[in-house]
Design a protein around this motif. Sequence first.
Motif, PDB file in Angstrom:
ATOM      1  N   LEU A 198      15.050  -2.123 -11.002  1.00  0.00           N
ATOM      2  CA  LEU A 198      13.804  -1.660 -10.395  1.00  0.00           C
ATOM      3  C   LEU A 198      12.707  -2.708 -10.524  1.00  0.00           C
ATOM      4  N   LEU A 199      12.719  -3.416 -11.637  1.00  0.00           N
ATOM      5  CA  LEU A 199      11.664  -4.407 -11.870  1.00  0.00           C
ATOM      6  C   LEU A 199      12.064  -5.800 -11.402  1.00  0.00           C
ATOM      7  N   PHE A 200      13.206  -5.908 -10.766  1.00  0.00           N
ATOM      8  CA  PHE A 200      13.692  -7.177 -10.225  1.00  0.00           C
ATOM      9  C   PHE A 200      13.869  -8.253 -11.293  1.00  0.00           C
ATOM     10  N   PHE A 201      14.415  -7.888 -12.467  1.00  0.00           N
ATOM     11  CA  PHE A 201      14.677  -8.909 -13.474  1.00  0.00           C
ATOM     12  C   PHE A 201      16.138  -9.319 -13.403  1.00  0.00           C
ATOM     13  N   ASN A 202      16.391 -10.610 -13.653  1.00  0.00           N
ATOM     14  CA  ASN A 202      17.766 -11.088 -13.568  1.00  0.00           C
ATOM     15  C   ASN A 202      18.505 -10.948 -14.889  1.00  0.00           C
ATOM     16  N   ASN A 203      17.788 -11.035 -15.973  1.00  0.00           N
ATOM     17  CA  ASN A 203      18.482 -10.880 -17.245  1.00  0.00           C
ATOM     18  C   ASN A 203      17.691  -9.960 -18.171  1.00  0.00           C
ATOM     19  N   GLN A 204      18.395  -9.502 -19.185  1.00  0.00           N
ATOM     20  CA  GLN A 204      17.818  -8.484 -20.039  1.00  0.00           C
ATOM     21  C   GLN A 204      16.681  -9.030 -20.908  1.00  0.00           C
ATOM     22  N   GLN A 205      16.784 -10.328 -21.177  1.00  0.00           N
ATOM     23  CA  GLN A 205      15.786 -10.923 -22.055  1.00  0.00           C
ATOM     24  C   GLN A 205      14.374 -10.818 -21.466  1.00  0.00           C
ATOM     25  N   ASP A 206      14.289 -11.198 -20.187  1.00  0.00           N
ATOM     26  CA  ASP A 206      12.988 -11.106 -19.517  1.00  0.00           C
ATOM     27  C   ASP A 206      12.483  -9.674 -19.530  1.00  0.00           C
ATOM     28  N   LEU A 207      13.445  -8.769 -19.275  1.00  0.00           N
ATOM     29  CA  LEU A 207      13.080  -7.358 -19.231  1.00  0.00           C
ATOM     30  C   LEU A 207      12.483  -6.901 -20.550  1.00  0.00           C
ATOM     31  N   MET A 208      13.181  -7.290 -21.649  1.00  0.00           N
ATOM     32  CA  MET A 208      12.716  -6.850 -22.960  1.00  0.00           C
ATOM     33  C   MET A 208      11.313  -7.376 -23.239  1.00  0.00           C
ATOM     34  N   GLN A 209      11.111  -8.636 -22.851  1.00  0.00           N
ATOM     35  CA  GLN A 209       9.809  -9.249 -23.095  1.00  0.00           C
ATOM     36  C   GLN A 209       8.716  -8.504 -22.338  1.00  0.00           C
ATOM     37  N   PHE A 210       9.032  -8.224 -21.089  1.00  0.00           N
ATOM     38  CA  PHE A 210       8.052  -7.543 -20.239  1.00  0.00           C
ATOM     39  C   PHE A 210       7.735  -6.142 -20.756  1.00  0.00           C
ATOM     40  N   THR A 211       8.811  -5.411 -21.103  1.00  0.00           N
ATOM     41  CA  THR A 211       8.582  -4.031 -21.531  1.00  0.00           C
ATOM     42  C   THR A 211       7.847  -3.987 -22.856  1.00  0.00           C
ATOM     43  N   GLN A 212       8.088  -5.006 -23.670  1.00  0.00           N
ATOM     44  CA  GLN A 212       7.386  -5.051 -24.950  1.00  0.00           C
ATOM     45  C   GLN A 212       5.870  -5.149 -24.728  1.00  0.00           C
ATOM     46  N   GLN A 213       5.515  -5.976 -23.735  1.00  0.00           N
ATOM     47  CA  GLN A 213       4.087  -6.132 -23.430  1.00  0.00           C
ATOM     48  C   GLN A 213       3.452  -4.800 -23.019  1.00  0.00           C
ATOM     49  N   ARG A 214       4.202  -4.033 -22.266  1.00  0.00           N
ATOM     50  CA  ARG A 214       3.649  -2.764 -21.793  1.00  0.00           C
ATOM     51  C   ARG A 214       3.796  -1.646 -22.818  1.00  0.00           C
ATOM     52  N   MET A 241       0.816  -1.206   0.000  1.00  0.00           N
ATOM     53  CA  MET A 241       0.000   0.000   0.000  1.00  0.00           C
ATOM     54  C   MET A 241       0.851   1.258   0.000  1.00  0.00           C
ATOM     55  N   GLU A 242       1.940   1.234   0.776  1.00  0.00           N
ATOM     56  CA  GLU A 242       2.745   2.456   0.801  1.00  0.00           C
ATOM     57  C   GLU A 242       3.738   2.501  -0.342  1.00  0.00           C
ATOM     58  N   GLY A 243       3.948   1.378  -1.025  1.00  0.00           N
ATOM     59  CA  GLY A 243       4.809   1.376  -2.202  1.00  0.00           C
ATOM     60  C   GLY A 243       6.229   0.909  -1.940  1.00  0.00           C
ATOM     61  N   SER A 244       6.466   0.304  -0.787  1.00  0.00           N
ATOM     62  CA  SER A 244       7.830  -0.196  -0.542  1.00  0.00           C
ATOM     63  C   SER A 244       7.990  -1.558  -1.202  1.00  0.00           C
ATOM     64  N   TYR A 245       8.091  -1.555  -2.522  1.00  0.00           N
ATOM     65  CA  TYR A 245       8.074  -2.825  -3.239  1.00  0.00           C
ATOM     66  C   TYR A 245       9.322  -3.655  -2.981  1.00  0.00           C
ATOM     67  N   SER A 246      10.433  -2.964  -2.695  1.00  0.00           N
ATOM     68  CA  SER A 246      11.653  -3.743  -2.496  1.00  0.00           C
ATOM     69  C   SER A 246      11.533  -4.605  -1.252  1.00  0.00           C
ATOM     70  N   LYS A 247      10.800  -4.109  -0.250  1.00  0.00           N
ATOM     71  CA  LYS A 247      10.631  -4.909   0.961  1.00  0.00           C
ATOM     72  C   LYS A 247       9.810  -6.148   0.655  1.00  0.00           C
ATOM     73  N   VAL A 248       8.810  -5.982  -0.193  1.00  0.00           N
ATOM     74  CA  VAL A 248       7.993  -7.130  -0.578  1.00  0.00           C
ATOM     75  C   VAL A 248       8.877  -8.156  -1.274  1.00  0.00           C
ATOM     76  N   TRP A 249       9.728  -7.620  -2.142  1.00  0.00           N
ATOM     77  CA  TRP A 249      10.613  -8.506  -2.908  1.00  0.00           C
ATOM     78  C   TRP A 249      11.535  -9.284  -1.978  1.00  0.00           C
TER      79      TRP A 249
END
Lengths: 261, 544
Positions: free
Chosen positions: A201-217, A148-156
């Motif tokens: 920031l998005l907690f991705f381990n490799n660039q490939q996942d990142l690219m896939q995710f960002t493409q979706q958005r 709720m407060e946005g501390s996503y890193s703590k959730v992670w």
Amino acid sequence: MVHSAVKQIHGKLQRAFASSSKDTTPLLAQAKLDLIQAGLLVPVGEHREQDLSYARDILEIGAFWSIRVRDVPAFDRYFSQLQTFYTDYQGVLPPSPRQYPLQGLNLIRLLTQNRISDFHTVLESLPPETLQENPFIRHPVNLERWLMEGSYSKVWNAREEAPAAEYRFFVDSLMGTIRNEIASCEEAAYNSLPMADAQTLLFFNNQQDLMQFTQQRGWQPDLIRKVFTFPTKADDKAAEIPSRKIIAQALTCAKELEQIV
Amino acid sequence: MADKDVDMKPLKLDTDVANKDKESKDAAPKKLTPAQEIKANVALIERGVGSMEPRFAHRALRNLTALRKSLTAEAIAQAIDENLVKDGPAAKALKPHLNVSSSMDVDTSTASTQTADLPETEMYLRLLLIHHLLSTPTEQSRKAALTLAKESAAKIQSLNRRTMDPIGAKIWWAYGRAYEVVDPEHLASLRPELLAAQRTAALRRDDDTQAVLINLLLRNYLHYNLFSQADKFVSKTNFPQSAANPQLARNHFYLGRIKAVQLSYTQAHTQFQQAIRRAPPATTAPGFYQAVHKFFIVVELLMGEIPERQMFRHVVLEKPLKPYADIVRAVRAGSLSQFQTTLQTHAAQFTSDCTLTLLSRLRQNVIKTGLRKLSLAYSRISLRDICLKLHLESEEDAEYVVGKAIRDGVIDASIVHERGWMVQKGYEIEGTSNGEGLGVVGQASKAAFNLGGKSRPQGEALVRAEVHTGLMRGYGPEVVDVFGRRIAFCLQLHNESVRAMRYPLNAHRKELVSVQAALEREKELSREVMRGEHDDDDDALGDL
């Protein structure tokens, strides 16, 4: 005797569950049938304490098992059946050691499905001291607060601290929700974002996942400057005229006035 | 237990004795003894039964609260002797509960001359007796009150008389109260009985009893924090809108609590507001007034508003609301540490008020208020400073928190990730690499941004554009909504007042007669006038 059948299947089920063998699913189905025959699935009338605790055990195993085989609707059903045992038979049965883990699981499930108001309703019905002290309950409570407060890193980071193995399943799907949340925040907060930072920031381990995710958005990668730019949204929606509503209002007014005059 | 707090005295009674005397025929002196008052009330009840008018019974019950305080065993004993058949079954059932020597001299002339008791009268006396027994502190008499109330409730159900409804409702209320006093551990076991009674009351269209029972059930559910069950119960029942004010106020209070838990703060806010409006004056029922205000403040805070300061200066509210005033101060300041310490110091108080979980939801509001302040004060601030000022744990967290606040529209800013700072909208620097100096663009005021930033829809129909600009001037659909609500309210008020008008039987005949007489008079008058005119003419002629 029906009750001995319940006892027998209870024993078998417990062994199967402990070794997590594949037999658990058919055994559960059989156990439920036996429970219905004994009138224990939804207990009506008077029952012996021992029988009730068998019934509760079977349902609890069912709930845990449905999480292990990733069947959330089944978990939902088991849990609502268990509610009877946890609230109505509170005075009769000794408290179950699995009660709080299951309630914690249920809370996390509500959280992942974004049913925040249900989450708080359930929370309110728990004794207040458990919210702080019981590790199984504290975990989802903290998760909700951070979300709720946005501390996503703590959730992670809390992902590793799950108090029971079954929590993992929900935590994974929670991560998906979080990523989307973060991404939507970033779209609003940044003009552009370096790729490397986006990955952390998005907690991705490799660039490939990142690219896939960002493409979706629909983020646009700028490979030369190594930054993302975000699609500008047309947030200026033209105001609609609620014509139907206004007509309905005018008509009721006319009708009422007619009655008065 | 919160029960004591929420215990509300039924009605602001009208102690206007003179007014009542007009109704009861005997013109008694100003101050009545309890026994005399009971007698007057019994007369009212009997009249109500005779004319099938529930309002007489309502009037008899109106001074119950005042009467309850002045009741003595002797007064009730005397009232039983006067109003019930001597040694009849009703009197015999009640007498043993009063340890008054039966040698009381009863003036035979005032004793009841009826051959059989009216059940309504008997129930009224039973009700008084229950209240009397409850007010005596011994365990034994309280238990007696419980059994008596249980017995009476069963009897009312078997009698099934519509004229009994108002009294029956009070008996149920007393039953619920007695149960809470005698056996607070096993309140849940009362629930099936209440549910069954509620069903019966609904089938008999007994609004008074239904209102009381719904409230008792809600109270019962909330006592065990069973909010989902309470919510389901509410969705399956209709609370009678004709219910008395105190019951309505309670109902609003309970609904508000349910809505607050479900995060529907706006609805909860309206419910609490209604409860405050419907509640008896603060000095009459301070417990209820305080309890509602506590929730009201919390909900208002959760909605992101700051409650009025005046509320905390109210005579009745000032002391009990002290912890809440501290919380409000912390939220206003946006200081997370102050908020946490306040929450911890008053934790016991908040737990007993059942507001602790609601209050702990305020954490995010505190952070948001803090962020808002920062964003108003600084055109640029580093995430590190935000982190320090808001007592967040790490810079990383701060970045996410700020991002979320921006997305939720709490602040109007953006983050420059490379430099690690938050920049107020309108103060961005073109090209993030150039960190020197503020752009001239930055001088543009925030308001100008808000209006100028939104581009007018182009190529739209003229009407649409008009609505769009109308929105900004305050003539948009919202205004239509507000007016619509007001009109609906006025119309409803009109309809309700029409429905509330009473038409006593055969009263129209009297009116007809008077109308006829009026017509007659009018005719007479016009004849007179005609004649007069002629006279005038004659006179005028004569003068000439």
